[in-house]
Design a protein around this motif. Structure first.
Motif, short mmCIF file in Angstrom:
data_model
loop_
_atom_site.label_atom_id
_atom_site.label_comp_id
_atom_site.label_asym_id
_atom_site.label_seq_id
_atom_site.Cartn_x
_atom_site.Cartn_y
_atom_site.Cartn_z
N LEU B 6 -4.08 -11.90 -4.69
CA LEU B 6 -3.18 -12.54 -5.64
C LEU B 6 -2.39 -11.48 -6.42
CD1 LEU B 6 -5.52 -15.41 -6.79
CD2 LEU B 6 -3.33 -15.66 -5.65
N THR B 7 -3.03 -10.34 -6.68
CA THR B 7 -2.32 -9.26 -7.36
C THR B 7 -1.19 -8.76 -6.47
OG1 THR B 7 -4.56 -8.65 -8.00
CG2 THR B 7 -2.77 -7.27 -8.81
N ALA B 8 -1.50 -8.62 -5.16
CA ALA B 8 -0.47 -8.18 -4.22
C ALA B 8 0.67 -9.20 -4.17
CB ALA B 8 -1.08 -8.02 -2.83
N LEU B 9 0.30 -10.46 -4.19
CA LEU B 9 1.31 -11.52 -4.15
C LEU B 9 2.19 -11.46 -5.40
CD1 LEU B 9 2.38 -14.05 -2.69
CD2 LEU B 9 0.78 -15.40 -4.04
N GLU B 10 1.56 -11.20 -6.55
CA GLU B 10 2.33 -11.07 -7.79
C GLU B 10 3.35 -9.94 -7.67
OE1 GLU B 10 -0.77 -10.46 -10.58
OE2 GLU B 10 -0.64 -12.51 -11.37
N LYS B 11 2.91 -8.82 -7.13
CA LYS B 11 3.82 -7.69 -6.96
C LYS B 11 4.94 -8.05 -6.00
CE LYS B 11 0.76 -3.78 -7.73
NZ LYS B 11 -0.23 -3.13 -6.87
N CYS B 12 4.55 -8.72 -4.95
CA CYS B 12 5.51 -9.12 -3.93
C CYS B 12 6.57 -10.05 -4.52
CB CYS B 12 4.75 -9.80 -2.79
SG CYS B 12 5.77 -10.63 -1.61
N LEU B 13 6.14 -10.89 -5.46
CA LEU B 13 7.07 -11.83 -6.08
C LEU B 13 7.79 -11.23 -7.28
CD1 LEU B 13 4.75 -14.97 -6.04
CD2 LEU B 13 6.78 -14.65 -4.65
N GLY B 14 7.37 -10.04 -7.66
CA GLY B 14 8.00 -9.39 -8.81
C GLY B 14 7.51 -9.94 -10.14
N LEU B 15 6.23 -10.34 -10.19
CA LEU B 15 5.66 -10.86 -11.44
C LEU B 15 4.76 -9.82 -12.08
CD1 LEU B 15 4.54 -14.41 -10.29
CD2 LEU B 15 6.45 -13.91 -11.82
N LYS B 16 4.52 -10.02 -13.37
CA LYS B 16 3.56 -9.15 -14.06
C LYS B 16 2.15 -9.57 -13.67
CE LYS B 16 6.10 -9.02 -18.02
NZ LYS B 16 6.10 -9.72 -19.25
N ALA B 17 1.23 -8.60 -13.71
CA ALA B 17 -0.14 -8.91 -13.31
C ALA B 17 -0.78 -9.89 -14.29
CB ALA B 17 -0.97 -7.63 -13.25
N GLY B 18 -1.41 -10.91 -13.77
CA GLY B 18 -2.07 -11.90 -14.62
C GLY B 18 -3.54 -11.55 -14.79
N LYS B 19 -4.22 -12.33 -15.63
CA LYS B 19 -5.64 -12.08 -15.89
C LYS B 19 -6.46 -12.95 -14.95
CE LYS B 19 -5.87 -10.87 -20.73
NZ LYS B 19 -5.83 -11.63 -22.00
N TYR B 20 -7.30 -12.31 -14.18
CA TYR B 20 -8.11 -13.08 -13.24
C TYR B 20 -9.58 -12.91 -13.56
CZ TYR B 20 -3.97 -13.59 -10.39
OH TYR B 20 -2.73 -13.91 -9.96
N SER B 21 -10.31 -13.93 -13.25
CA SER B 21 -11.76 -13.80 -13.28
C SER B 21 -12.29 -14.48 -12.03
CB SER B 21 -12.33 -14.46 -14.55
OG SER B 21 -11.87 -15.79 -14.61
N GLY B 161 8.22 -6.12 1.11
CA GLY B 161 7.43 -6.51 -0.06
C GLY B 161 6.11 -7.18 0.24
N VAL B 162 5.91 -7.67 1.43
CA VAL B 162 4.71 -8.47 1.68
C VAL B 162 3.46 -7.60 1.80
CG1 VAL B 162 3.59 -10.03 3.30
CG2 VAL B 162 5.98 -10.36 2.73
N ARG B 163 3.57 -6.49 2.49
CA ARG B 163 2.36 -5.75 2.85
C ARG B 163 1.63 -5.18 1.64
NH1 ARG B 163 1.35 -0.67 4.87
NH2 ARG B 163 3.54 -0.12 4.86
N GLN B 164 2.37 -4.66 0.66
CA GLN B 164 1.78 -4.07 -0.56
C GLN B 164 0.75 -2.99 -0.22
OE1 GLN B 164 3.00 -4.38 -3.48
NE2 GLN B 164 4.45 -6.03 -3.04
N HIS B 165 -0.46 -3.12 -0.79
CA HIS B 165 -1.45 -2.04 -0.65
C HIS B 165 -2.11 -2.01 0.73
CE1 HIS B 165 -3.69 -5.64 -1.62
NE2 HIS B 165 -4.75 -5.06 -1.09
N LEU B 166 -1.96 -3.09 1.49
CA LEU B 166 -2.68 -3.18 2.76
C LEU B 166 -2.14 -2.16 3.77
CD1 LEU B 166 -2.73 -7.04 3.02
CD2 LEU B 166 -4.71 -5.60 2.65
N PRO B 167 -3.03 -1.54 4.52
CA PRO B 167 -2.54 -0.61 5.54
C PRO B 167 -1.83 -1.36 6.67
CG PRO B 167 -4.91 -0.87 5.72
CD PRO B 167 -4.50 -1.62 4.49
N SER B 168 -0.84 -0.71 7.24
CA SER B 168 -0.10 -1.32 8.33
C SER B 168 -0.95 -1.32 9.59
CB SER B 168 1.18 -0.53 8.56
OG SER B 168 1.85 -1.01 9.68
N VAL B 169 -1.04 -2.48 10.22
CA VAL B 169 -1.81 -2.56 11.47
C VAL B 169 -0.89 -2.17 12.63
CG1 VAL B 169 -3.08 -4.09 13.00
CG2 VAL B 169 -3.28 -4.36 10.55
N VAL B 170 -1.42 -1.31 13.49
CA VAL B 170 -0.58 -0.83 14.58
C VAL B 170 -0.64 -1.77 15.78
CG1 VAL B 170 -0.21 1.07 16.19
CG2 VAL B 170 -0.94 1.54 13.85
N PHE B 171 0.53 -2.11 16.27
CA PHE B 171 0.59 -2.89 17.51
C PHE B 171 1.30 -2.03 18.54
CE2 PHE B 171 0.15 -6.02 14.23
CZ PHE B 171 -0.78 -6.88 14.76
#
Lengths: 227, 181
Positions: B6-21, B161-171
């Motif tokens: 969800l944090t990655a999605l926030e970044k992808c959407l250009g939102l500020k990080a929200g508080k999660y529990s 913008g979608v990938r964010q912190h995730l490593p790129s998978v090689v094909f």
């Protein structure tokens, strides 16, 4: 590179295979590459070629923005698998000749518009033709070194040279010459000439030179270089 | 897992990080977002949809009614199926090329570039996040077996913008095993 003939089922099969692991012809966004191939197709691929069909349907959704998609359109031969040649163009030309009501890919049933585009295309073609005709065609020329051998040491070499140089043909220019001793006091005439390949052949030249049979025993081409 | 996503999605959407529990629910953990206005939101799909609305990118939830339904369907699939994959066997049945069962992912993606419609949607993004650890684990041959999934996955991870912190998978660009289509 290419897909073979994209209007035939074999070409579509190549396209289908090519798109099995790709979403677009090039890269990861729709581009002019997709449009180029899309426009080369004569309609939606059959349902059994689902990769090609998926891609076709997807590109069709960009129909309205197709002009604004990134990239530059290249000939079909620039896309697709490396080991297959593009033959769509030659085939499509034939198809157009005997099949006037070609399926209009973008459904512009506006007759006037198609007439307009036809006229523009013809204008462009005419422009292109005139440009092509103005441009001087590249003339293939060759430089030839001829060996002309006299009968014996008593042959008048000056006369022989005069005879050879008296041959006038369109596209033939004589160059420098010299006398080369062969042995026993016999000299041969070595003469340079430049010919236009289309107009003068060595056979014709040989025939003409050996026609002076009072002087010339035989003639050889010593060197032949394309310019 | 879900919170990072969800944090990655926030970044992808250009939102500020929200508080999660996190809140435990049964055997799994459910992310909870504390919003400034109104009650807190629970559940991956719920929060993701909320974030999309907040970022004013409603088109990610689908444009036509049909697309909206398909997006919701895959969000549900994401939380009910993908998140519960534990063994290799499960992965295989989910991705497997089985033509009797048209519901598996590989067959579904056969005639699609994006999961819903012709634009990227939240369904693509969340399924991508969910499948990432699974796809990253696959061997080259398996990736080739699930060719439609691989193509889609590679496409989504290249979306800006979608990938964010995730490593790129090689094909691998050239197919090695020619026996699969």
């Amino acid at each position: 590179m290419g897909f073979g003939d994209l209007k035939s089922s074999s070409g579509l099969r190549v396209l289908n295979e090519f798109l099995a692991d790709k979403s677009y012809i090039e890269g990861y966004v729709p581009s002019q590459a997709d449009i180029a191939v899309y426009e080369a197709l004569s309609g939606a691929p059959p349902a059994d070629l689902f990769h090609a069909l998926r891609w076709y349907n997807h590109i069709r959704s960009y129909e309205k923005q197709k002009a604004s998609l990134p990239g530059v359109k290249k000939p079909l031969g620039k896309y697709g698998p490396v080991n297959i040649e593009d033959t769509t163009d030659s085939a499509s030309k034939n198809a157009k000749e005997d099949d006037d009501d070609d399926i209009d890919l973008f459904g512009s049933d506006d007759e006037e518009e198609s007439e307009d585009s036809k006229r523009i295309r013809e204008e462009r073609l005419a422009q292109y033709e005139s440009k092509k005709s103005k441009k001087p065609a590249l003339i293939a020329k060759s430089s030839i070194l001829l060996d002309v051998k006299p009968w014996d040491d008593e042959t008048d070499m000056a006369k022989l040279e005069e005879c050879v140089r008296s041959i006038h043909m369109d596209g033939l220019v004589w160059g420098a010459s010299k006398l080369v001793p062969v042995g026993y006091g016999i000299k041969k005439l070595q003469i340079q000439c430049v010919v236009e390949d289309d107009k003068v052949g060595t056979d014709v030249l040989e025939e003409k030179i050996t026609a002076f049979e009072d002087f010339v025993q035989s003639m050889d081409v010593a060197a032949f270089n394309k310019i | 897992m879900a919170v990072e996503e969800l944090t990655a999605l926030e970044k992808c959407l250009g939102l500020k990080a929200g508080k999660y529990s996190r809140r435990a629910q049964g055997s799994s953990q459910v992310p909870v977002l504390q919003t400034n206005s109104g009650p807190s939101l629970a559940g991956l799909a719920t929060i993701a949809s909320h974030l999309v609305t907040q970022a004013k990118k409603e088109e990610l939830l689908g444009v036509s009614l049909e697309e909206k339904a398909v997006v919701q369907q895959w969000l549900e699939y994401r939380t009910t199926r993908i998140d519960r994959l534990t063994s290799k066997e499960d992965v295989r049945t989910t991705l497997k090329v089985s033509h009797e069962n048209r519901q598996d992912l590989n067959c579904y993606l056969e005639d699609k570039v994006y999961m819903a419609g012709n634009k990227i949607t939240l369904a693509d993004i969340l399924t991508y996040y969910g499948l990432h650890p699974i796809i990253a684990d696959l061997s080259i041959q398996e990736k080739e077996n699930y060719m439609n999934v691989s193509r889609w996955f590679s496409h989504i991870q290249h979306s800006p913008g979608v990938r964010q912190h995730l490593p790129s998978v090689v094909f691998i660009k050239n197919r090695i095993y020619s026996n699969v289509h």
